[in-house]
Scaffold this motif. Structure first.
Motif, PDB file in Angstrom:
ATOM      1  N   THR A  16       0.839  -1.195   0.000  1.00  0.00           N
ATOM      2  CA  THR A  16       0.000   0.000   0.000  1.00  0.00           C
ATOM      3  C   THR A  16       0.874   1.245   0.000  1.00  0.00           C
ATOM      4  O   THR A  16       1.876   1.308   0.720  1.00  0.00           O
ATOM      5  N   LYS A  20       0.493   5.793  -0.344  1.00  0.00           N
ATOM      6  CA  LYS A  20      -0.434   6.921  -0.306  1.00  0.00           C
ATOM      7  C   LYS A  20       0.115   8.062  -1.148  1.00  0.00           C
ATOM      8  O   LYS A  20       1.327   8.140  -1.404  1.00  0.00           O
ATOM      9  N   PHE A  36      -5.132   6.250  -1.190  1.00  0.00           N
ATOM     10  CA  PHE A  36      -4.343   5.084  -0.795  1.00  0.00           C
ATOM     11  C   PHE A  36      -4.528   3.991  -1.837  1.00  0.00           C
ATOM     12  O   PHE A  36      -5.659   3.636  -2.172  1.00  0.00           O
ATOM     13  N   THR A  69      -3.668   0.067  -2.926  1.00  0.00           N
ATOM     14  CA  THR A  69      -3.221  -1.245  -2.463  1.00  0.00           C
ATOM     15  C   THR A  69      -3.221  -2.213  -3.637  1.00  0.00           C
ATOM     16  O   THR A  69      -4.243  -2.389  -4.307  1.00  0.00           O
TER      17      THR A  69
END
Length: 138
Positions: A35, A37, A98, A100
């Protein structure tokens, strides 16, 4: 290797790249996912003051490609993205997003990743699919 060491390695690749320009930061890594950001501000806006689809695509490709490279066991190989498909489902003006990446397929020569991009409230902003090819280092 612990989680912080893994994140330090991943974030170490960002210097002097598009990832640094977009302020992309890897924040979590697990056994089958990564992940990152990215802040949503004027640096990544399109003319209407919304998150630019190209910036979102750059975030998705970053996370999907880095996931392939990070989880690749054979260090004599390199990863290159060969296809990116992205659907933008919701707009975003500010805050953070975000991304992932989770593996769908990790074969000997190709990897397929799903990348979900969400906002701070876990609203789905974009859904992406990235295909990477595994090549010999030259």
């Amino acid at each position: 290797m612990n989680k912080q060491q893994s994140l330090d390695i991943l974030n170490g690749f960002n210097k002097n790249t598009l990832m640094e320009t977009l302020n992309i930061e890897f924040i979590d890594v697990g056994e089958d996912y990564i992940t990152a950001k990215m802040p949503v501000n004027s640096k990544v806006h399109q003319p209407y003051g919304l998150l630019h689809g190209g910036a979102t695509a750059a975030l998705a490709e970053t996370v999907g490609s880095c996931a392939s490279a990070f989880f690749l066991k054979d260090k004599s190989k390199i990863i290159k993205g060969i296809e990116l498909s992205i659907n933008h489902l919701k707009s975003k003006k500010d805050g953070e997003v975000f991304a992932t990446a989770k593996a769908i397929h990790q074969g000997r020569t190709t990897h397929l990743w799903e990348v979900k991009i969400v906002d701070e409230e876990n609203n789905l902003i974009s859904l992406c699919k990235i295909t990477n090819i595994v090549l010999d280092k030259k």
